[in-house]
Scaffold this motif. Structure first.
Motif, short mmCIF file in Angstrom:
data_model
loop_
_atom_site.label_atom_id
_atom_site.label_comp_id
_atom_site.label_asym_id
_atom_site.label_seq_id
_atom_site.Cartn_x
_atom_site.Cartn_y
_atom_site.Cartn_z
N ASP B 110 11.48 -15.47 10.42
CA ASP B 110 10.49 -14.52 10.93
C ASP B 110 11.11 -13.14 11.21
OD1 ASP B 110 11.91 -15.65 12.97
OD2 ASP B 110 10.26 -15.70 14.39
N ARG B 135 13.74 -2.93 -0.98
CA ARG B 135 12.51 -2.89 -0.19
C ARG B 135 12.77 -2.26 1.17
NH1 ARG B 135 10.19 -8.65 0.57
NH2 ARG B 135 12.32 -9.17 -0.02
N VAL B 137 11.25 -2.00 4.94
CA VAL B 137 10.27 -2.59 5.86
C VAL B 137 10.45 -2.00 7.25
CG1 VAL B 137 10.06 -4.75 4.57
CG2 VAL B 137 11.79 -4.56 6.36
N ASP B 157 6.85 -5.92 9.63
CA ASP B 157 6.04 -6.13 8.42
C ASP B 157 5.91 -7.62 8.15
OD1 ASP B 157 5.94 -3.44 8.18
OD2 ASP B 157 6.83 -3.33 6.17
N LYS B 158 4.67 -8.04 7.87
CA LYS B 158 4.49 -9.48 7.59
C LYS B 158 4.70 -9.77 6.11
CE LYS B 158 3.62 -10.65 11.81
NZ LYS B 158 4.91 -10.18 12.34
N ASN B 159 4.49 -8.72 5.32
CA ASN B 159 4.62 -8.86 3.88
C ASN B 159 6.07 -9.10 3.50
OD1 ASN B 159 3.08 -8.99 1.65
ND2 ASN B 159 2.47 -6.82 1.68
N GLY B 160 6.35 -10.28 2.97
CA GLY B 160 7.73 -10.54 2.56
C GLY B 160 8.32 -11.72 3.31
N TRP B 163 11.73 -14.42 5.61
CA TRP B 163 12.85 -13.58 5.16
C TRP B 163 14.07 -14.43 4.84
CZ3 TRP B 163 11.01 -8.96 4.23
CH2 TRP B 163 9.88 -8.53 4.95
#
Lengths: 380, 363
Positions: B110, B135, B137, B157-160, B163
């Motif tokens: 997370d 990327r 973030v 950022d939740k996108n990705g 992790w």
């Protein structure tokens, strides 16, 4: 070295720069302009000056007691590297002036042809010291400025030429040894970053300038460790010529230097106490962090030419500039490249074999060296 | 050097940074005290995380801190280093916060990121995290144990997610001479350059600090230090002049400080790095009036003079000299701070770069 004095000097110089609009020669001024733009957002009483933090920021009080001697370059480790490098050290030479070592080099053809780092060869007389201890005068026959490599000739035959491998692939995290003209490597390290391009950074003379009263650029400060200082430029000198270029003012000199390359030698014509003096200075990379004393201290001495390479791999071997120019070998004894620059505390660069081998062949052809080895190969 | 690059030197974000600071919205630390998702730093669940690699055969002696004495051992060690190096790039990140750049390492799916306290800066701020694949973030700074130079961020950022994250080791298990692999972004983010790998050994083990000969430089701060199994055992913090003087925060410090850091608390001062701006005043005075100024200190250089009354420091209003002292203590050497003050009834402002109190000079 009186570090505190340097800090004060630089801070004073900085003040001077703000108040008198002086410009650090030459590209430093563009960073500078960026910064003043930032500050211009605020109307400040007395304007803001970037502070150089005291050197204590890098000097925690170390307790060296209790420090283990088990460094990565421990004698036992170096012994195992001696096995790894094989005979490469016999093909490595020390390129020397009358006073000291300038660089390392490697024998590329047995009839006396040697390759080394070109911008290190700032000396009137050159010689090569071989692994058997013998020493021969050397002549520069050709320079490849793109790669910063020079081809030297010594009058000697039957030398052990370097053995290149077909593939000089390197792996990130893998070991490398830098050989000198003796059995034990002078440094070890690992591949930090695979092959990539290092764009050229701006060349600098290592002075701060003001417009002179008449023609020329007035040297208001000479940066310690820079090319100008080594050449003997002094504060108060007025630079009136750079090579054949006549210097009208500070801006003209800055623009001229911007067209030149780090590592290049320039002839400086200057006036000092009404007399004319001519000096030769070497331009250096701005990446050398020439203008920050703390940076200089933690990075150590870096190569005058440490950028502007089409393809190099990065490794963490601790080298001095005069230890560049020679072969770098992997644990299987393969010569994977030539050390080409020391660029900072954590950074050394090497040109990989796949770039170096054809470049050396080309230099040999251009000098009509009648490559014996090549002929022998084709006749078989 | 392009204007986009500013460099976080190992323990300070001074120098040549031409990125306009103050561009981040400043939130008050107290409004961001929301509970983090993970209650505690994950404990050693063997192969959690993606950086663990098992040992090559023939490495047992070297793994305990020995030297390779044969070519075969040297090559086995090398193989192990290469395996670890190939795993750690994806969890090593570049961290940009305020005008400083450093490194960091992702340790949970997370998006918790360990870094140095001097890279994280103050809690509740927006930070930019750059991953190895380029990327970019957003992240939020959480707490810092400044006395140990340990800092924490979380990617917002939740996108990705989930992790890629590092396998955690324990620094208490370390031995002198043990071989280590360091990664980071020295000199700041460079677009075509992955994390830069270095190898060295443990030279000194202290509760607060590990010393190694993995050479570090500015921009590496906050970057990860791994053992030969690819387990995270430390975070880069600071250096001395010698290339063998490289200091790292042991991973166990993060374990011990986790609860407070996750709650966005900041505490302590790293010895030798006490922030100062070079002003003196009286604690009893009703307002934060400057009575004297350290010659050529940060305040003097930005034009502040005796008699000036400080009204705000870095956006926080100041009503007494004691409050100013506290505010300075909260900042870090190298921070760029805006100060508003009053002079002869006129409102003024200045920008200051926080300095370091010289331990030699008497107060």
């Amino acid at each position: 070295m009186n570090a505190r004095r340097i800090v004060q000097l630089l801070i004073a110089g900085y003040f001077g720069a703000v108040f008198f609009g002086m410009v650090v020669c030459p590209l430093y001024n563009s960073m500078w302009i960026d910064r003043s733009k930032t500050e211009d957002q605020f109307v400040l009483p007395g304007r803001l000056v970037q502070e150089t933090l005291p050197q204590t920021s890098y000097r925690p009080n170390f307790d060296y007691l209790g420090r283990s001697p088990k460094l990565r370059s421990h004698t036992a480790v170096m012994k195992s590297f001696e096995q790894a490098i094989g005979e490469t050290w016999k093909s490595t030479v020390q390129v020397v002036s009358t006073k000291h070592q300038l660089a390392l080099g490697l024998i590329v053809q047995s009839d006396g042809w040697i390759v080394t780092k070109a911008s290190q060869l700032v000396a009137d007389e050159l010689a090569c010291r071989l692994s058997d201890g013998s020493r021969f005068p050397a002549t520069i026959m050709h320079v490849n400025h793109e790669l910063d490599l020079a081809l030297l000739k010594v009058n000697r035959a039957n030398l052990p030429a370097i053995q290149w491998q077909e593939s000089g692939d390197v792996h990130v995290g893998g070991w490398l040894a830098t050989t000198s003209a003796s059995k034990s490597p002078i440094g070890i390290g690992v591949v930090s970053v695979g092959p990539r391009k290092i764009p050229p950074s701006q060349a600098v003379l290592g002075v701060r300038l003001q417009d002179a009263e008449k023609e020329g650029a007035l040297v208001s400060e000479v940066v310690e460790g820079g090319g100008a200082e080594k050449a003997g430029v002094e504060e108060g000198d007025v630079i009136v010529a750079l090579d054949s270029f006549l210097v009208n003012n500070k801006e003209a000199l800055i623009r001229k230097v911007q067209t030149l390359r780090a590592g290049q030698l320039v002839t400086i014509g200057l006036t000092r106490n009404n007399s004319s003096i001519t000096l030769t200075a070497q331009l250096m990379d701005l990446s050398a962090n020439l203008f920050d004393p703390t940076e200089m201290e933690v990075n150590g001495t870096v190569s005058a030419r440490a950028s502007g390479f089409a393809k190099v791999f990065q490794h963490d071997t601790i080298l001095a500039p005069h230890q560049c120019g020679g072969p770098i070998v992997d644990t299987h004894g393969r010569v994977v490249g030539i050390n080409i620059a020391r660029a900072g505390r954590v950074t050394s660069y090497a040109i990989p074999a796949d770039v170096v081998v054809p470049a050396i062949r080309e230099m040999l052809v251009l000098t009509n060296s009648r490559p014996v080895a090549e002929e022998a190969k084709t006749s078989q | 050097m392009t204007p986009a690059i500013c460099v976080a030197w190992l323990l300070s974000s001074l120098l040549l940074s031409s990125v306009p600071s103050g561009s981040f919205a400043q939130e008050s630390a107290t409004t961001t005290l929301q509970k983090p998702v993970s209650p505690s730093i994950p404990t050693q669940e063997k192969q959690s995380g993606s950086t663990f690699v098992s040992f090559e055969t023939g490495l047992e002696r070297i793994a305990r801190g020995g030297e390779p004495s044969t070519l075969a051992e040297l090559q086995a060690l090398e193989k192990q280093q290469e395996k670890v190096a190939s795993q750690i790039n994806k969890v090593t990140v570049n961290v940009q916060q305020s005008s400083a750049q450093g490194s960091g390492v992702i340790i949970t799916p997370d998006g918790f990121v360990l870094t140095a306290a001097h890279v994280a800066g103050r809690p509740g701020r927006t930070a930019i995290v750059k991953l190895s694949d380029g990327r970019t973030v957003k992240a939020k700074t959480l707490g810092t144990n400044r006395g140990m130079d340990a800092g924490l961020l979380q990617i917002t950022d939740k996108n990705g997610a989930p992790w890629p994250h590092a396998t955690l080791g324990e620094s208490k298990d370390l031995r002198l001479g043990q071989w280590l692999i360091a990664a980071g972004h020295p000199g700041g983010w460079i677009s075509d350059r992955p994390a830069v790998i270095r190898v060295g050994r443990v030279l000194q083990i202290m509760k607060s600090t590990l010393v190694t000969d993995c050479a570090l430089i500015g921009g590496d701060s906050g970057g990860p230090l791994f053992d030969l199994n690819g387990r995270l055992i430390g975070i880069h913090s600071r250096i001395g002049t010698e290339t063998t003087d490289n200091m790292h925060v042991p991973i166990d410090v993060y374990r011990d400080s986790w609860d407070r850091m996750a709650q966005s608390q900041s505490w302590g001062t790293l010895p030798g790095f006490t922030p100062m701006i070079g002003v003196e005043g009286s604690a009893s005075s009703a307002r934060a009036e400057v009575t004297s100024i350290a010659e050529s200190g940060p305040a003097a250089r930005s034009g502040i003079r005796p008699g000036d009354i400080i009204l705000s420091y870095d956006g926080n209003s100041i009503s007494s000299f004691t409050e100013l002292q506290r505010a300075v203590e909260e900042s870090l050497p190298g921070d760029r701070v805006e100060i508003r003050y009053e002079r002869l009834g006129e409102l003024m402002r200045a920008r200051i770069i926080v300095g370091i109190a010289d331990p030699q000079s008497a107060k």
